[in-house]
Design a protein around this motif. Structure first.
Motif, PDB file in Angstrom:
ATOM      1  N   TYR A  53     -22.999 -16.141  -6.142  1.00 53.78           N
ATOM      2  CA  TYR A  53     -23.622 -15.079  -5.338  1.00 53.78           C
ATOM      3  C   TYR A  53     -22.953 -15.041  -3.977  1.00 53.78           C
ATOM      4  O   TYR A  53     -23.096 -15.957  -3.170  1.00 53.78           O
ATOM      5  N   ALA A  76     -25.752 -11.139   0.508  1.00 48.93           N
ATOM      6  CA  ALA A  76     -26.318  -9.791   0.481  1.00 48.93           C
ATOM      7  C   ALA A  76     -25.461  -8.873   1.338  1.00 48.93           C
ATOM      8  O   ALA A  76     -25.864  -8.405   2.399  1.00 48.93           O
ATOM      9  N   ARG A  81     -29.163   3.776  -8.787  1.00 48.01           N
ATOM     10  CA  ARG A  81     -28.614   2.495  -8.362  1.00 48.01           C
ATOM     11  C   ARG A  81     -27.585   2.746  -7.265  1.00 48.01           C
ATOM     12  O   ARG A  81     -26.750   3.646  -7.362  1.00 48.01           O
ATOM     13  N   ASN A 104     -25.865  -3.069  -4.122  1.00 55.91           N
ATOM     14  CA  ASN A 104     -27.181  -3.301  -4.736  1.00 55.91           C
ATOM     15  C   ASN A 104     -27.936  -4.362  -3.937  1.00 55.91           C
ATOM     16  O   ASN A 104     -28.252  -5.452  -4.432  1.00 55.91           O
ATOM     17  N   THR A 105     -28.243  -4.026  -2.674  1.00 50.21           N
ATOM     18  CA  THR A 105     -28.867  -4.979  -1.763  1.00 50.21           C
ATOM     19  C   THR A 105     -30.182  -4.431  -1.225  1.00 50.21           C
ATOM     20  O   THR A 105     -30.435  -3.223  -1.243  1.00 50.21           O
ATOM     21  N   GLN A 106     -30.988  -5.337  -0.706  1.00 52.20           N
ATOM     22  CA  GLN A 106     -32.248  -4.914  -0.089  1.00 52.20           C
ATOM     23  C   GLN A 106     -32.003  -3.950   1.062  1.00 52.20           C
ATOM     24  O   GLN A 106     -32.701  -2.945   1.211  1.00 52.20           O
ATOM     25  N   TYR A 160     -31.087  -0.261  -0.161  1.00 54.62           N
ATOM     26  CA  TYR A 160     -32.242   0.517  -0.620  1.00 54.62           C
ATOM     27  C   TYR A 160     -33.203   0.813   0.521  1.00 54.62           C
ATOM     28  O   TYR A 160     -33.786   1.904   0.583  1.00 54.62           O
ATOM     29  N   ARG A 191     -36.217  -0.697  -7.646  1.00 54.80           N
ATOM     30  CA  ARG A 191     -35.042  -1.571  -7.554  1.00 54.80           C
ATOM     31  C   ARG A 191     -35.144  -2.499  -6.336  1.00 54.80           C
ATOM     32  O   ARG A 191     -34.785  -3.673  -6.398  1.00 54.80           O
ATOM     33  N   GLU A 249     -37.799  -5.088  -7.145  1.00 50.93           N
ATOM     34  CA  GLU A 249     -37.276  -6.043  -8.121  1.00 50.93           C
ATOM     35  C   GLU A 249     -36.309  -7.018  -7.466  1.00 50.93           C
ATOM     36  O   GLU A 249     -36.287  -8.208  -7.796  1.00 50.93           O
ATOM     37  N   ASN A 250     -35.515  -6.536  -6.531  1.00 52.57           N
ATOM     38  CA  ASN A 250     -34.616  -7.412  -5.797  1.00 52.57           C
ATOM     39  C   ASN A 250     -35.398  -8.464  -5.021  1.00 52.57           C
ATOM     40  O   ASN A 250     -35.057  -9.653  -5.008  1.00 52.57           O
ATOM     41  N   SER A 261     -36.816 -10.917  -7.485  1.00 51.52           N
ATOM     42  CA  SER A 261     -35.767 -11.760  -8.043  1.00 51.52           C
ATOM     43  C   SER A 261     -35.403 -12.899  -7.094  1.00 51.52           C
ATOM     44  O   SER A 261     -35.302 -14.054  -7.515  1.00 51.52           O
TER      45      SER A 261
END
Length: 545
Positions: A248, A251, A307, A311-313, A316, A336, A339-340, A343
């Protein structure tokens, strides 16, 4: 620090200042970089001598004394808070002691950084009026203090230092080079709008309109088909979560996505400003520009299913907060984001995403996820520094590691208010004080507290608006949910109560139909919505399971 001490002629005393002690309890100043944070005084030898510095200030929790030959007691020293004179107008408290400490840390961070200019930190060799920090923090500042004159003065400085092409320096006053950073330079538009919304005085918009327009026009000139490329001066989502994990990379939100998002947001706020000032041609022109940026954003950074390319907090949060997603995809975008959060189980945002994430989660009904972020005590979180003894907001989520070691000393302030932007959500969602979208200065108040299901038993906030004091105080006790509301004169409020029917609610023990001041009522979606006039109300309803 002031002291009152005796000393022989030519004796001296040295005072050093630090924010923290290391894990062995030693004085720690490496994070101050080149700042000496030191006062030296030579005694005249004429009885008790009083001293305090007049040409500097120190950001500190600890003081070290050396060189003094006499006896010392605590009574010989007085710590003095130095700050600009901004009146406290907001109050927040709740049943969780750590959250209350967080609120105190937010207030102390504000107090020690609102000193003539809104500085990033008060302790090291910097203490600059960074535009990005106050852009992030201004909504929270305006809840806690009456910041209108303070920020109006600083915004005039911004106008004075703004480049001829409309670009805005990284900090005001502009004592170094660098300008045009997305989310930083946008303070030229966002801060005056936030001040107007808080206090309802159009003067700040009238004064700053040329500056606001110049910044957006600068962006427009540099845009390629309504998209803003990373100009090399952008900081991105500064200090976002970056773990040392092989699978990873962190972010990381693309800087061009961030820059385009802020281009859109500043343009929309400029259009709204033009509308408030009755500049209808400008309003139409900039609303049209905003729509074009929005379409370009969707085409470049969004898939047909919603999407985002990053694909980060933060991605969005920006897209949803700035209304950049089409209506048909907002729900999936919010899911999304939620869900992030589920997760990771924690926040991953930096300076630009952090002020928005909880507001966005709550707006789309993900209060459980928002409260998960608030109540988390491990790194990274707002409460982790509190558990480590913080008395102000840290620059890094992990300024001090769990083992007591420090983040890299080259950039590790323990008094940096940017992440204190969560304070806005504490007022607007935990306590529930906000205003209607078509209101400024809290002429049309909204009282809509969103309690969590497990931890909080009560929350209370008051805000002294330009019309008078607004109060929201809810409590869960003995199977009932109670809500005390105070609505000032010449305003109205929309109140949301967790009840299925109007008959489930009483006000001071009376059915709503027998209460003066209830202008309208309806049951909708598991809540009863009331329109009320000025006055004090005490609502009660059975707790819903």
């Amino acid at each position: 620090m002031e002291f009152n001490l005796k000393g022989s002629k030519n004796d001296s005393i040295c005072l050093n200042f630090a924010e923290v002690l290391d894990k062995e309890g030693n004085f720690y100043t490496k994070n101050l970089r080149t700042a000496k944070a030191e006062d030296n005084y030579i005694f005249k030898g004429e009885g008790v001598e009083k001293y305090e510095p007049h040409f500097t200030f120190h950001g500190f929790r600890y003081m070290k004394i050396s060189g003094y030959k006499g006896e010392i007691t605590l009574d010989d020293f007085i710590g003095k808070v130095v700050t600009s004179d901004v009146a406290t107008i907001g109050y927040f408290t709740c049943s969780d002691t750590l959250v209350n400490r967080l609120q105190e840390n937010i207030k102390w961070g504000l107090r020690s950084n609102f000193l003539d200019v809104p500085t990033d930190c008060p302790q090291r060799d910097e203490r600059l009026g960074w535009t990005g920090d106050i852009q992030a923090f201004s909504p929270t500042a305006c809840f806690n203090v009456h910041a209108a004159t303070f920020l109006s003065k600083w915004l005039k400085d911004l106008s004075a230092d703004q480049l001829e092409n409309g670009s805005v320096p990284h900090f005001i006053p502009a004592v170094k080079t660098g300008h045009g950073a997305a989310g930083w330079a946008d303070a030229a538009v966002i801060v005056p709008w936030e001040v107007y919304m808080a206090y309802g005085d159009k003067t700040i918009l009238e004064t700053q309109y040329p500056s606001m327009k110049a910044w957006v026009d600068f962006l427009k000139q540099g845009a390629n088909e309504y998209l803003i490329a990373d100009n090399g001066d952008n900081f991105g989502d500064w200090l976002a979560y970056a773990p040392a994990l092989r699978d990873y990379p962190g972010a990381t939100t693309d800087k061009d996505l961030i820059a385009t998002a802020f281009f859109a947001y500043s343009t929309r706020l400029l259009a709204q400003t033009a509308n408030v000032l009755d500049k209808q041609d400008d309003a139409k022109s900039y609303f049209d520009l905003y729509e074009n940026i929005k379409k370009a954003f969707q085409k470049e950074y969004m898939t047909p299913t919603g999407r985002l390319s990053s694909n980060t907090q933060t991605a969005y949060a920006l897209a949803l907060a700035f209304e950049l997603m089409p209506d048909s995809l907002k729900a999936s975008g919010a899911e999304r984001l939620a869900e992030n959060v589920r997760s990771f189980g924690h926040i991953t945002t930096g300076f630009l995403g952090t002020p928005l994430i909880n507001n966005v989660l709550s707006r789309y009904g993900y209060n459980e996820e928002a409260y998960t972020l608030l109540f988390r005590k491990k790194y990274p979180s707002w409460l982790y520094p509190v558990t480590m003894g913080a008395t102000t907001i840290w620059e890094h989520w992990d300024g001090i590691n769990p083992d007591g070691s420090f983040h890299t000393p080259g950039m590790n302030s323990f008094n940096h208010y940017a992440y204190g932007a969560i304070g806005h959500w504490l007022y607007t969602h935990v306590a529930g004080i906000s205003q209607a979208s078509n209101s400024a200065g809290y002429k049309k108040i909204v009282i809509n507290p969103v309690p969590d299901k497990k931890i909080l038993q009560y929350a209370e906030a008051s805000y002294h608006s330009v019309y008078g004091e607004i109060v929201s105080h809810w409590e869960k006790k003995d199977g009932f949910f109670t809500l005390k509301v105070v609505v000032p004169t010449n305003t109205t409020a929309t109140v949301y109560l967790p009840a299925r029917t109007i008959t489930d609610i009483t006000e001071t023990g009376k059915p709503l139909g027998k209460v003066d001041g209830i202008l309208k009522s309806e049951a909708l979606g598991g809540k009863v919505i009331l329109e009320i006039g000025s006055g004090e109300y005490n609502f009660s309803t059975l707790l819903q399971q």
